[in-house]
Write an enzyme that holds these catalytic residues in place. Structure first.
Site, PDB file in Angstrom:
ATOM      1  CD  GLU A   1      -2.903  -1.201   2.189  1.00 43.87           C
ATOM      2  OE1 GLU A   1      -2.848  -0.569   3.432  1.00 43.87           O
ATOM      3  OE2 GLU A   1      -4.212  -1.549   1.997  1.00 43.87           O
TER       4      GLU A   1
ATOM      5  CG  ASP B   1      -7.811  -5.308   4.441  1.00 42.46           C
ATOM      6  OD1 ASP B   1      -7.294  -5.477   5.570  1.00 42.46           O
ATOM      7  OD2 ASP B   1      -7.864  -4.270   4.081  1.00 42.46           O
TER       8      ASP B   1
ATOM      9  CD  GLU C   1      -9.886  -1.159   7.988  1.00 42.66           C
ATOM     10  OE1 GLU C   1      -9.012  -1.825   8.646  1.00 42.66           O
ATOM     11  OE2 GLU C   1      -9.814  -0.746   6.801  1.00 42.66           O
TER      12      GLU C   1
HETATM   13  C1  GCU Z   1      -6.317  -2.189   5.916  1.00 37.50           C
HETATM   14  C2  GCU Z   1      -6.404  -0.659   6.341  1.00 37.50           C
HETATM   15  C3  GCU Z   1      -5.281   0.007   6.342  1.00 37.50           C
HETATM   16  C4  GCU Z   1      -4.252  -0.561   6.803  1.00 37.50           C
HETATM   17  C5  GCU Z   1      -4.066  -1.930   6.064  1.00 37.50           C
HETATM   18  C6  GCU Z   1      -2.751  -2.780   6.738  1.00 37.50           C
HETATM   19  O1  GCU Z   1      -6.051  -1.970   4.174  1.00 37.50           O
HETATM   20  O2  GCU Z   1      -7.550  -0.166   5.722  1.00 37.50           O
HETATM   21  O3  GCU Z   1      -5.605   1.314   6.793  1.00 37.50           O
HETATM   22  O4  GCU Z   1      -3.093   0.107   6.830  1.00 37.50           O
HETATM   23  O5  GCU Z   1      -5.116  -2.625   6.156  1.00 37.50           O
HETATM   24  O6  GCU Z   1      -2.995  -3.985   7.412  1.00 37.50           O
HETATM   25  O7  GCU Z   1      -1.651  -2.379   6.501  1.00 37.50           O
END
Ligand code: GCU
Length: 858
Positions: A371, A454, A482
């Site tokens: 990410e 996720d 979440e």
């Molecule tokens: C999810 C979440 C992110 C987080 C990511 C992770 O996608 O929305 O905010 O950073 O998980 O586990 O790194």
């Protein structure tokens, strides 16, 4: 903290003292204090035992506390002037045995409703009614009464609680090999009183199945526990997280190294369920945590947590060495070569600074090439190179690396779910020059989410569990909600984690023979494949809300995470029952009712959000509400990528004829999931594109089952709302009202999920909502006419009544024989309104639908 809250009330009720007497005032005080109780004690609530018989027994069994040499083993303290914020009610202790002693004294005083004396000297023989806490080192009683052979096998975290009976009396010993073990035993003993279990004739030995039981505290995102200025506690210059590093304004004086009450409450709560570590910052790490100023603050926090057996760690950014904030000790991009001395040297120096301030600092959590976070791949290296470089740098300091496997680079494969194994599997398989397999170093854990996507409310297990034989595997669970309703929805996650941990991986050995122990829990606890170092991680849900977790019921998830990481074989319903007794009440009807609410709440959420294995239909802005039509910059962030809705059906084909993700599982699971006829229905759309008219196990077609399932989820929430309402007399006022308000939001938002999703699916299926054969479907008879075809999603129904005919419902005919109905009200005339309540216990719990009939003249 309610005790102090009560002090403030004395003035207000004092006037009554002369007229109603001292006892009444005390009672009134307690009720008033209770009615304002804010949940800030979590489950460490020590209210007097209500049952007089039990109270008497407990008072007989426990009359004095003996802790010898409590002050002897002072834990390390780096911060010379460590202190609590002015006005605090908690206090700093210097040893773990002091923490145990203080907890016992506090707990017993509350539970037994009288002070229990504490002494340091057992005399020649412990007196009747004594509770002795210690180790064989600290305590003569333990040395005399607990053979080393009984304690040693329990390791450095285990404990033993043993009753010694003399005639009708006796004493109780709580012992560990370490003071931390003794502290865990103390909490376990108090838990017995809090849950009204017997405390005589005990012979309990416990030790954790998993060695590292940690939280990952995401301090700035997905924090549903206090970052809300209005509802849950306010900001006052704090950013909403549990630990203040950089609060401003009104709270500027409340930054670390100053210690706040809530840190100690959280430390006690973590220790009470055996959590022994915490990575204190977000995985998308800010390098500021590695600066000297922050390290000093972290050291103070570590000092405060240390007596409770809790060690801290940090999440780091792979390219931190290039951050100018570390000048003059910075590296250039060229120096980031993981095989080079520069990169390793930098991490060794930085870890050394941490080590100097925090001698038991455990290591780093790393989110790399995930990410947008930088990582070794940006420099042409792989995850093995990157993880090993930092691991090698910190190994001499006794630290570990928790390298996350949450990676999903689109170039790797079209199917996002396949990508992690493709990036990590080969490194685990790689043959090394010494003949062994697996390139990851021994102090590397690969930290993997329970499912391949996720943290969705229902996922199959991640196929990496069991397939990474040569690498330490840490399981990551998300405690913060979440994707499971955040701080609005009541969703108890214990059953979800139990489902994952007890899933059979069908893991085999290198010759293809099924392993004897092969549940996901066995993989995680190391017994499946002989791993000595083991870890489980909970992404925490702690914040600065009064109740520390946002929703009162979110406390249960933290509690359950701790209990399940200690012993994943536990039954999540038993854990819920303990939590309810400790948090709300020991009254049988309250316990039974709340546990029932909790136990169905997760499956209900799955039903109204993503039934039958549907995944990730969240709107991207907040991951709370639905947006199945959304298309985002990346395909694999988009709900449409997961739902694949078209005129033929719904769901992602990951079978051998689709993306073949199923091939990443061991053969038995691969075959089971790969075949639409054998895949469990609750994972159907995870693995298959399901035709709208496919015949389901219920006998209905898929479309009909799908819509009913969305409706059932909402109907369960209606049941929870009504059920909570009925608990009003048994629950303290503030918490009752707060949960009540949340359940109303929950019900409305669950309805939004149902309506948004079903409406969108309809545009592909071209079908109407099914009617007349759902679990809560009914027909009614009015004026001699049978009327049915009610869409269960509708808020009300218009019933035409002929002029002059009676608007009364004369008959209700449920479609399902197991359904029950009650006519709550009849229409007095036309126009008028009648309400029929239909209930049924379905597979995950009770469902309720109130049919509102609006009688109108034809
Ligand atoms: C999810 C979440 C992110 C987080 C990511 C992770 O996608 O929305 O905010 O950073 O998980 O586990 O790194």
């Amino acid at each position: 903290m309610p005790v102090t809250a009560a002090t403030g009330l004395v003035a207000g009720t004092g006037a009554a003292a002369g007229t109603v007497g001292k006892e009444a005032v005390a009672a009134a005080l307690r009720t008033t204090a209770d009615s304002e109780y804010d949940g800030s004690d979590l489950w460490l609530r020590y209210v007097p035992v209500e049952d007089p018989g039990l109270l008497r027994k407990y008072r007989e069994t426990v009359t004095t506390v003996i802790v010898e040499n409590a002050g002897r083993n002072k834990v390390h303290r780096h911060t010379p002037d460590l202190s609590m914020a002015p006005g605090s009610t908690e206090r700093l202790v210097e040893t773990t045995l002091e923490a145990a002693r203080d907890e016992l004294v506090r707990g017993l005083k509350g539970l037994l409703d009288r002070a229990v004396p504490v002494t340091t000297e057992p005399g020649d023989r412990p007196p009747d009614g004594a509770v002795i806490v210690g180790t064989r080192d600290s305590s003569k009683v333990v040395r005399q009464h607990i053979p080393a052979g009984d304690l040693t096998p329990l390791g450095d975290a285990g404990y033993l609680i043993r009753s010694f009976t003399r005639g009708t009396q006796g004493f109780t010993v709580i012992a560990g090999n370490t003071e931390t073990g003794a502290l865990y035993g103390t909490f376990a003993f108090l838990r017995r009183l809090q849950t009204h279990k017997t405390i005589t004739r005990l012979d309990i030995s416990e030790s954790p199945r998993i060695r590292n039981r940690h939280l990952n505290n995401w301090e700035t995102v997905r924090l549903y526990a206090g970052n809300n200025a209005s509802g849950t506690g306010g900001l006052n210059g704090e950013n909403g997280t549990i630990f203040n590093f950089a609060a401003r304004g009104e709270s500027a004086g409340r930054n670390l190294p100053v210690i706040l009450d809530r840190y100690i409450v959280v430390a006690r709560a973590m220790a009470s369920v055996g959590i022994n570590g915490i990575t204190i910052n977000l995985v998308n790490a800010d390098n500021v945590y590695l600066t000297p100023r922050y390290i000093a603050q972290e050291a103070a926090l570590a000092d405060a947590l240390r007596p409770y057996g809790i060690k801290i760690a940090l999440a780091i950014n792979y390219t931190a060495p290039t951050d100018p904030r570390f000048a003059p000790d910075t590296l250039t991009n060229e120096q980031l070569d993981p095989h080079g001395e520069d990169f390793r040297g930098w991490w060794n120096r930085r870890a050394g600074l941490l080590r100097a301030a925090i001698p038991d600092f455990t290591g780093f959590t790393v989110k790399a090439n995930s990410e947008g976070q930088p990582g070794p791949q940006d420099f042409g290296d792989d995850h093995g190179d990157g993880a090993n470089a930092i691991a090698a740098a910190v190994a001499p300091l006794g630290m570990k690396i928790y390298w996350r496997t949450f990676v999903y680079n689109a170039e790797v494969d079209e199917d996002r779910l396949k990508r992690a194994y493709l990036e990590f599997g080969y490194i685990d398989d790689e043959r090394q020059s010494d003949g062994t397999r697996g390139r990851f170093l021994d102090n590397v854990f690969l930290q993997t989410k329970n499912g391949p996507l996720d943290f969705q409310a229902r996922e199959p297990i991640h196929p990496m569990f069991g397939r990474m034989e040569n690498t330490n595997q840490a399981l990551e669970l998300q405690v913060t909600q979440e994707y499971t309703g955040q701080d609005e929805m009541l969703c108890y996650l214990g059953p979800m984690w139990e489902e994952a941990l007890k899933t059979d991986t069908y893991a085999t050995d290198e010759r293809g023979r099924l392993l004897g122990k092969r549940l996901m829990g066995h993989i995680v606890d190391g017994t499946a494949q002989g791993h000595a170092d083991t870890a489980i991680i909970g992404v925490a849900n702690l914040g600065n809300a009064d109740n520390l977790t946002g929703h009162h019921f979110a406390q249960a998830n933290l509690f359950a995470f701790g209990r399940q990481s200690w012993d994943w074989t536990l039954d999540s319903a038993d854990i819920a029952a303990d939590w309810v007794r400790m948090t709300w009440s020991n009254r049988t009807n309250v316990v039974g009712t709340i546990v029932k609410m909790m136990m169905g709440s997760w499956e209900a959420l799955v039903s109204y959000q993503t039934p039958f294995g549907m995944a990730h239909q969240f709107r991207s802005s907040d991951h709370y509400g639905p947006n199945p039509a959304e298309r985002l910059a990346r395909d694999d962030w988009s709900p449409v990528y997961y739902n694949r809705a078209d005129s033929a059906g719904l769901g992602y084909d990951r079978s051998p004829t689709g993306s073949d993700f199923t091939a990443q599982y061991f053969p038995t699971l691969a075959a089971r999931y790969g075949d639409i006829d054998t895949v469990p229905e609750n994972l159907l759309m995870w693995f298959h594109h399901v035709p709208w008219d496919r015949r389901m196990r219920s006998g209905r077609i898929f479309w009909d089952d799908l819509v009913y399932r969305y409706q059932m989820g909402v109907q369960y929430v209606t049941w929870m709302r009504l059920t909570w309402e009925a608990l009003r007399p048994s629950i303290d006022a503030r918490r009752f009202a707060e949960v009540r308000a949340k359940l109303a939001i929950h019900e409305a938002d669950a309805g939004d999920w149902r309506d948004t999703c079903v409406t969108y699916w309809k545009s592909f299926s071209g079908r109407d909502d099914p009617v007349d054969d759902g679990p809560l479907s009914i027909a009614i008879v009015v004026g001699g006419r049978r009327i049915g075809a009610f869409d269960l999603s509708a808020p009300s129904y218009s019933i035409p009544v002929r002029r002059g005919a009676s608007p009364k419902i004369t008959k209700v005919i449920p479609a399902d024989r197991a359904a029950r109905y009650e006519i709550l009200s009849q229409a007095d005339g036309v126009p008028g309104q009648a309400v029929v309540r239909v209930t049924k216990e379905d597979f995950f719990g009770p469902l309720v639908k109130d049919y509102v009939f609006v009688m109108r003249p034809t």
